[in-house]
Design an enzyme around this catalytic site. Structure first.
Site, PDB file in Angstrom:
ATOM      1  N   ASP A 107       0.971  -1.072  -0.094  1.00  0.00           N
ATOM      2  CA  ASP A 107       0.003  -0.015  -0.126  1.00  0.00           C
ATOM      3  C   ASP A 107       1.063   1.302   0.146  1.00  0.00           C
ATOM      4  OD1 ASP A 107      -1.650   2.064   0.753  1.00  0.00           O
ATOM      5  OD2 ASP A 107      -2.972   0.621   1.116  1.00  0.00           O
ATOM      6  N   CYS A 126     -19.872  -7.632  -2.939  1.00  0.00           N
ATOM      7  CA  CYS A 126     -20.517  -8.341  -1.693  1.00  0.00           C
ATOM      8  C   CYS A 126     -22.026  -8.614  -1.779  1.00  0.00           C
ATOM      9  CB  CYS A 126     -20.186  -7.368  -0.477  1.00  0.00           C
ATOM     10  SG  CYS A 126     -20.733  -5.695  -0.704  1.00  0.00           S
ATOM     11  N   THR A 163     -19.897   2.958   2.797  1.00  0.00           N
ATOM     12  CA  THR A 163     -18.598   2.485   2.288  1.00  0.00           C
ATOM     13  C   THR A 163     -17.670   3.722   2.124  1.00  0.00           C
ATOM     14  OG1 THR A 163     -19.373   2.708  -0.028  1.00  0.00           O
ATOM     15  CG2 THR A 163     -19.457   0.482   1.196  1.00  0.00           C
ATOM     16  N   GLY A 178     -24.866  -3.045  -9.846  1.00  0.00           N
ATOM     17  CA  GLY A 178     -24.784  -3.844 -10.896  1.00  0.00           C
ATOM     18  C   GLY A 178     -24.763  -5.441 -10.448  1.00  0.00           C
ATOM     19  N   ARG A 182     -28.370   3.369   0.218  1.00  0.00           N
ATOM     20  CA  ARG A 182     -27.152   3.860   0.969  1.00  0.00           C
ATOM     21  C   ARG A 182     -27.737   4.325   2.181  1.00  0.00           C
ATOM     22  NH1 ARG A 182     -21.739   3.013  -0.751  1.00  0.00           N
ATOM     23  NH2 ARG A 182     -21.834   1.628  -2.387  1.00  0.00           N
TER      24      ARG A 182
END
Length: 338
Positions: free
Chosen positions: A34, A151, A181, A211, A233
């Site tokens: 990272d 998910c 998120t 999607g 959301r």
């Protein structure tokens, strides 16, 4: 011999994939990359988690890497995936969890650094997508870049598969009521592609596109064109829920559908992937649940024998990350026997 794994991107999914991997003796994470997190900060972020709690083991930054419960994990800070020395670190399977390199070509850059296979922890436009418990039979060892889908697809696909196999889905609509998120905003801010998505995450219910339902048609070809959906959301930090409303060919009472889902949750194919509950649960009851999908028997309803609404919960962080690890184990076994 444990499967050697590398993780690119030490964000929400990267860190929780590591937590899940540490519980699985078949997998050993040997390296993390990272470019935005130094080793000391990586140790802190792994140790403390506002949603899933403090890591129970020992975590320290030492010798340019992480030492977690005595196991050393190398830490790199490369921006370009092709420069990450996965081969030198011994990582054969790489989890691409930055959310940036989701295309087949972009994710293939990891192969230049010595990785043998790349698993994208996000839906992909062109890489083959797999949902554990649903379509692993379609995997071929010559596939070098694959996707673990999303998910939500991991929650929806097992549910849709069970219903379709037994009753036949004519058509359906899905809504996922989805937790916040990292891409959302803490206060109103610019979001040029999705204006609603730029609004304060903690104070709004935000309609959004997904999607996930259409992606089910890729993992279950028989359902291609029969499902679509949307997302709402909501201001919760983790755990989401799928609402699948379908017309079915072979009529059945809701009681019969509940019995079918319970049997499927106990079957060898879906045990540990599809869960079942008939208790009065709420979203926080599923934080840390490793199932992909937990059918809520008390929350669904049937209008008649051919038109039903089915509800299934999922920890969109923990359950999904558990499947990333399961997918690695499954494909590594197929690769070894090829």
């Amino acid at each position: 011999m444990a499967i050697k794994v590398g993780i690119n991107g030490f964000g929400r999914i990267g860190r929780i994939v590591l937590r899940n991997a540490l519980k699985n003796p078949e997998v050993e994470v040997v390296a993390v990359n990272d470019p935005f997190i130094d080793t000391e900060y990586a140790a802190y972020m792994f140790k403390y988690d506002s949603t899933h709690g403090r890591f129970k083991g020992k975590v320290e930054a030492k010798d340019g890497g992480l030492i977690i419960d005595g196991k050393h994990i190398q830490v790199f800070g490369e921006r370009d995936p092709s420069n990450i020395p996965w081969g030198k670190a011994g990582a054969d399977y790489v989890v691409e969890s930055t959310g940036v390199f989701t295309g087949k070509e972009a994710a293939s850059a990891h192969l230049k650094g010595g990785a043998k296979k790349v698993i994208i922890s996000a839906p992909s436009g062109d890489a083959p997508m797999f949902v554990v418990g649903v379509n692993l039979d379609a995997y071929k060892p010559d596939m070098t870049v694959i996707s673990n889908a999303s998910c939500t697809t991991n929650c929806l696909a097992p549910l849709a598969k069970v219903v379709n196999d037994k009753y036949g889905i004519i058509e359906g609509l899905m809504t996922t009521v989805h937790s916040i998120t990292a891409t959302q905003k803490t206060v109103d801010g610019p979001s040029h592609k999705d204006w609603r998505g730029g609004r304060t995450a903690s104070g709004n219910i935000i309609p959004s596109s997904t999607g996930a339902a259409k992606a089910v048609g890729k993992v279950i070809p028989e359902l291609n064109g029969k499902l679509t959906g949307m997302s709402l959301r909501v201001p919760t930090v983790d755990v989401s829920v799928v609402d699948l409303t379908v017309r079915i060919k072979n009529g059945a009472s809701y009681e019969d559908i509940k019995a079918t889902m319970k049997a499927a949750s106990e079957s060898p194919e879906l045990k540990g992937i599809l869960g079942y509950t008939d208790e009065d649960v709420v979203s926080t009851d599923f934080i840390g649940d490793t199932h992909s999908s937990i059918f809520d028997a008390k929350a669904g309803i049937g209008l008649n024998d051919n038109f039903v609404k089915l509800i299934s919960w999922y920890d969109n962080e923990y359950g999904y990350s558990a499947r990333v690890v399961d997918l690695i184990v499954a494909v590594a076994k197929k690769d070894a026997s090829a």
